[in-house]
Design a protein around this motif. Structure first.
Motif, PDB file in Angstrom:
ATOM      1  N   ASN A   3     -60.067  -6.376  79.462  1.00  0.00           N
ATOM      2  CA  ASN A   3     -58.721  -5.445  79.435  1.00  0.00           C
ATOM      3  C   ASN A   3     -58.466  -5.250  78.147  1.00  0.00           C
ATOM      4  OD1 ASN A   3     -56.661  -7.351  78.130  1.00  0.00           O
ATOM      5  ND2 ASN A   3     -57.449  -8.921  79.657  1.00  0.00           N
ATOM      6  N   PRO A   4     -57.404  -4.338  77.695  1.00  0.00           N
ATOM      7  CA  PRO A   4     -57.213  -4.082  76.399  1.00  0.00           C
ATOM      8  C   PRO A   4     -56.990  -4.978  75.304  1.00  0.00           C
ATOM      9  CG  PRO A   4     -56.105  -2.477  77.980  1.00  0.00           C
ATOM     10  CD  PRO A   4     -56.470  -3.773  78.745  1.00  0.00           C
ATOM     11  N   THR A   5     -56.570  -6.275  75.512  1.00  0.00           N
ATOM     12  CA  THR A   5     -56.450  -7.254  74.823  1.00  0.00           C
ATOM     13  C   THR A   5     -57.770  -8.011  74.477  1.00  0.00           C
ATOM     14  OG1 THR A   5     -55.761  -8.956  76.431  1.00  0.00           O
ATOM     15  CG2 THR A   5     -54.257  -7.490  75.417  1.00  0.00           C
ATOM     16  N   GLY A   6     -58.609  -8.061  75.579  1.00  0.00           N
ATOM     17  CA  GLY A   6     -59.558  -8.875  75.350  1.00  0.00           C
ATOM     18  C   GLY A   6     -59.548 -10.421  75.521  1.00  0.00           C
ATOM     19  N   VAL A   7     -58.097 -10.776  75.892  1.00  0.00           N
ATOM     20  CA  VAL A   7     -58.023 -12.048  76.326  1.00  0.00           C
ATOM     21  C   VAL A   7     -57.975 -12.560  77.830  1.00  0.00           C
ATOM     22  CG1 VAL A   7     -55.925 -13.700  76.211  1.00  0.00           C
ATOM     23  CG2 VAL A   7     -56.508 -12.040  74.344  1.00  0.00           C
ATOM     24  N   LEU A   8     -58.730 -13.552  78.232  1.00  0.00           N
ATOM     25  CA  LEU A   8     -58.543 -14.307  79.273  1.00  0.00           C
ATOM     26  C   LEU A   8     -57.176 -14.691  79.732  1.00  0.00           C
ATOM     27  CD1 LEU A   8     -60.009 -15.026  82.100  1.00  0.00           C
ATOM     28  CD2 LEU A   8     -60.581 -17.016  80.871  1.00  0.00           C
ATOM     29  N   TRP A   9     -56.634 -14.027  80.601  1.00  0.00           N
ATOM     30  CA  TRP A   9     -54.923 -14.473  80.957  1.00  0.00           C
ATOM     31  C   TRP A   9     -55.134 -15.214  82.209  1.00  0.00           C
ATOM     32  CZ3 TRP A   9     -51.233 -13.444  77.522  1.00  0.00           C
ATOM     33  CH2 TRP A   9     -51.335 -12.620  76.589  1.00  0.00           C
ATOM     34  N   GLN A  10     -54.526 -16.504  82.413  1.00  0.00           N
ATOM     35  CA  GLN A  10     -54.528 -17.191  83.520  1.00  0.00           C
ATOM     36  C   GLN A  10     -53.211 -16.977  83.905  1.00  0.00           C
ATOM     37  OE1 GLN A  10     -54.237 -21.446  83.023  1.00  0.00           O
ATOM     38  NE2 GLN A  10     -55.142 -21.500  85.224  1.00  0.00           N
ATOM     39  N   LEU A  11     -52.866 -16.660  85.292  1.00  0.00           N
ATOM     40  CA  LEU A  11     -51.451 -16.335  85.995  1.00  0.00           C
ATOM     41  C   LEU A  11     -51.281 -17.787  86.648  1.00  0.00           C
ATOM     42  CD1 LEU A  11     -51.988 -12.896  87.237  1.00  0.00           C
ATOM     43  CD2 LEU A  11     -50.789 -13.724  85.299  1.00  0.00           C
TER      44      LEU A  11
END
Length: 163
Positions: free
Chosen positions: A129-137
């Protein structure tokens, strides 16, 4: 009646914790102790591939250390082999997992690996994604606090968003 051309609304959301991959919690924990962190939980995940230790840092910050359980190949051993210890993900607590996923997917954000456990539900926003971060919901269920520290210490602000 809502307008079907309008994207779904994102439910209430907040940063819950950052996840840091380590080879062994015992090696990293002294630094967290020096920083004044208090360990709240240290347990194995439901898939038995890693252990997570969850720390309270100040009045509203949480840090999670993730360590592999065995040398068997897993997402965590692969991550450590490729990157070494370091930040792995940022966890966002959501009040409603289904609504959060719908809002993200309506904007063509790829959500992967949704899993529903008895105590919580989780899904991940691909790091592509544009941030390059793995986001956990993460959506906590009522039973998450069973056998763990009191909710006022366990959750940001003392209660789950979904309460």
């Amino acid at each position: 009646m809502s307008d079907p051309s309008e994207p779904p609304e994102m439910p209430e959301i907040r940063v819950d914790h950052i996840g840091i991959a380590v080879h062994e919690v015992a090696d990293a924990e002294p630094l967290l102790d020096l920083l004044g962190a208090e360990k709240l939980v240290h347990e194995e995940d439901p898939t038995n591939s890693f252990r997570w230790a969850y720390y309270l840092l100040g009045d509203a910050s949480r840090v999670e250390l993730l360590e592999p359980v065995a040398d068997d190949s897993s997402f965590l051993t692969d991550f450590l082999a490729e990157n070494g210890p370091g930040m792995h993900h940022v966890t966002l607590e959501v009040a409603d997992m289904d609504a959060a996923i719908s809002a993200l997917e309506a904007e063509d954000i790829r959500v992967v690996d949704r899993t529903d456990y008895d105590e919580w539900a989780e899904a991940f926003v691909s790091p592509r994604n544009p941030t390059g971060v793995l986001w956990q919901l993460m959506e906590y269920h009522e039973s998450f606090s069973d056998g763990r520290p009191a909710p006022e210490r366990l959750y940001i602000g003392g209660e789950r968003l979904s309460e």
